[in-house]
Design an enzyme around this catalytic site. Structure first.
Site, short mmCIF file in Angstrom:
data_model
loop_
_atom_site.label_atom_id
_atom_site.label_comp_id
_atom_site.label_asym_id
_atom_site.label_seq_id
_atom_site.Cartn_x
_atom_site.Cartn_y
_atom_site.Cartn_z
N SER A 4 22.68 23.51 4.93
CA SER A 4 23.35 23.35 6.22
C SER A 4 22.37 23.74 7.32
O SER A 4 21.47 24.55 7.10
CB SER A 4 24.57 24.26 6.27
OG SER A 4 25.08 24.36 7.58
N TYR A 17 27.38 32.94 5.51
CA TYR A 17 27.19 31.51 5.30
C TYR A 17 25.74 31.10 5.57
O TYR A 17 25.12 30.40 4.76
CB TYR A 17 28.15 30.72 6.19
CG TYR A 17 28.14 29.24 5.93
CD1 TYR A 17 28.77 28.72 4.81
CD2 TYR A 17 27.50 28.36 6.80
CE1 TYR A 17 28.76 27.35 4.56
CE2 TYR A 17 27.49 27.01 6.56
CZ TYR A 17 28.11 26.50 5.44
OH TYR A 17 28.10 25.15 5.20
#
Length: 107
Positions: A4, A17
């Site tokens: 990501s 994350y």
């Protein structure tokens, strides 16, 4: 392995994350180096970019979901990356740029 942009854009409250995605990219580079002369297996990380998912809807509740790519569109770009003809390994593929990146330092 899915990565990501969060691996490189560290935002408040996204620490776990962001760290997990940065770790995924490090593992891809490491695994590719470990098996380079031992196997024909290729190892890639893919940054799918903004995608119309439930997670995205929670993260950006005011966003019009129709304005961002559906997962089928993103999958269509990713699918060829797992074909036997794929020769790249140890890299990050950025879907929105349709390009491989050798390494991206934090921005």
């Amino acid at each position: 392995v899915l990565s990501s942009g969060a691996a490189h854009r560290c935002r408040p409250f996204w620490g776990a994350y962001s760290a997990s995605k940065a770790a995924v990219e490090a593992l891809v580079r490491t695994w590719a180096a470990e098996i380079e002369n031992l196997s024909n297996v290729k190892v890639l990380a893919v940054d799918p970019g903004v995608t119309r998912t439930q997670m995205r809807a929670k993260a950006a509740p005011g966003e019009d979901p129709e304005s961002i790519p559906h997962p089928r569109e993103v999958a269509a770009v990713i699918a060829p990356l797992v074909a036997p003809a794929q020769t790249e390994t140890g890299k990050l593929y950025v879907v929105r740029e349709k390009a491989f990146k050798s390494f991206r330092a934090p921005e």
